[in-house]
Scaffold this active site. Structure first.
Site, mmCIF file in Angstrom:
data_model
loop_
_atom_site.group_PDB
_atom_site.id
_atom_site.type_symbol
_atom_site.label_atom_id
_atom_site.label_comp_id
_atom_site.label_asym_id
_atom_site.label_seq_id
_atom_site.Cartn_x
_atom_site.Cartn_y
_atom_site.Cartn_z
ATOM 1 N N CYS B 85 -21.396 1.311 -25.254
ATOM 2 C CA CYS B 85 -21.624 0.421 -24.250
ATOM 3 C C CYS B 85 -23.040 0.104 -24.210
ATOM 4 C CB CYS B 85 -21.505 1.100 -22.767
ATOM 5 S SG CYS B 85 -21.269 0.205 -21.617
ATOM 6 N N HIS B 194 -15.859 4.211 -23.621
ATOM 7 C CA HIS B 194 -16.614 5.388 -23.776
ATOM 8 C C HIS B 194 -15.957 6.783 -24.146
ATOM 9 C CE1 HIS B 194 -20.168 4.166 -21.010
ATOM 10 N NE2 HIS B 194 -19.444 2.965 -20.706
ATOM 11 N N GLU B 196 -17.207 9.369 -24.878
ATOM 12 C CA GLU B 196 -17.681 10.884 -24.504
ATOM 13 C C GLU B 196 -17.038 11.090 -23.194
ATOM 14 O OE1 GLU B 196 -19.005 7.871 -24.002
ATOM 15 O OE2 GLU B 196 -20.375 7.778 -22.300
#
Lengths: 98, 231
Positions: B85, B194, B196
């Protein structure tokens, strides 16, 4: 002290979602004669001393290296104006291609 | 295996990235933007967030942070570097990755669980996927529109550097549905969604099996470990 104005615009061939949103608002407000808007940026740089060729060269450098991203934007103007801020009366005294 | 996550002023997802590294069985190392020390890490993550409030351009000021000179050197030597991002935006601003990111064409911030098509499995961060695999990880951004000139797009497509494409919905007007790209060598990867946030049961996207059970993002981090062990 003089002010150096750097103007940056999104590349003409690429999308400008911000300009598109503003154009939509203008149309909704009845400005049907305005057919397009593109939104760019204007930077006003002030210097400690007078602006000479070396200063302008330095500004052209930072205009390309930091103030704009050449992948998505173009530097469309680097100009010098007098005074700490720019009023509508003070026309640019010098305009140079970036 | 030590994987560093760099915190910039305005980073938001650095803690989640550090946790994802730990969940992948590597040692997370918190790094600081103002330092010139990578502390001997084996791989790097530039996390999501809004560094410097997205002032100037998203990622532009952070791309000139002190630690970025070490990041650029390490990337040139082949260290795996992942930009998520805002981290992806930084890597394009630092010219480690092609293209640029502009405001979403829809004009709003978009947050959704996003399906992606994995196009390249020969990168340091995607070797654990199978070619053509469909994955779902969260997406959340306001300036995620990937753009480049037609020539540049043709070039990176020809070189096999489009790593992820949006599946189903194109959430932000990215040209050719591009969600993530790599450098020529494949050690530097950036994407807007994302990974994560999809690494742990109970906290990921919904799947057919259970709510919040999606862990497709974990493979990014295990891939990097695999890539490092293969060296």
């Amino acid at each position: 002290m003089p002010t150096i104005v750097v103007e940056v615009m999104p590349k003409a061939e690429l999308l400008d979602p911000q300009g598109k949103a503003v154009a939509g608002a203008l149309t909704r407000l009845g400005n049907t004669d305005i057919t397009g808007v593109r939104v760019g940026k204007r930077f006003e740089l002030t210097t400690a001393g007078p602006v000479d060729d070396a200063t302008l060269e330095q500004v052209r450098g930072v205009a390309v290296d930091l103030l704009s991203n050449s992948v998505i934007e173009d530097v469309v103007g680097v100009s010098v104006v007098d005074g700490p801020t720019v009023s509508t009366e003070s026309a640019p005294t010098e305009t140079v291609a970036p | 295996m030590r994987i560093g996550v760099i915190t910039f002023p305005g980073s938001l997802d650095d803690r989640d990235a550090l946790r994802a590294v730990r969940l992948a069985d590597a040692e997370p190392v918190a790094l600081w933007h103002g330092s010139h020390d990578l502390e001997g890490v084996d791989a790097l993550v530039l996390p999501g967030g809004f560094s410097y409030g997205d002032y100037l351009r998203a990622g532009a000021i952070a791309a000139h942070a002190p630690i970025m000179s070490e990041v650029i050197d390490a990337a040139a030597k082949g260290m795996p570097v992942l930009g998520i991002c805002n981290g992806f935006q930084m890597l394009t601003e630092a010219h480690l990755l092609p293209g640029g990111l502009i405001r979403n064409d829809v004009g709003t911030f978009v947050r959704r669980d996003q399906a992606l098509h994995v196009e390249q499995t020969n990168t340091a961060w995607t070797n654990g996927f199978t070619a053509g695999q469909e994955i779902v990880i969260p997406l959340k951004n306001g300036e995620g529109g990937f753009i480049a000139s037609d020539d540049e797009l043709d070039r990176i497509e020809g070189e096999g550097r489009v790593v992820f494409r949006y599946l189903g919905v194109n959430p932000n007007g990215s040209l050719r549905d591009i969600a993530g790209v790599s450098n020529e060598r494949g050690n530097v990867v950036g994407l807007m969604p994302h990974p994560e946030h999809a690494t742990e049961l109970g906290f990921g996207p919904d799947t057919r099996d259970a709510m919040r059970s999606g862990t497709d993002g974990l493979t990014f981090f295990t891939s990097a470990i695999q890539a490092l062990q293969a060296v």
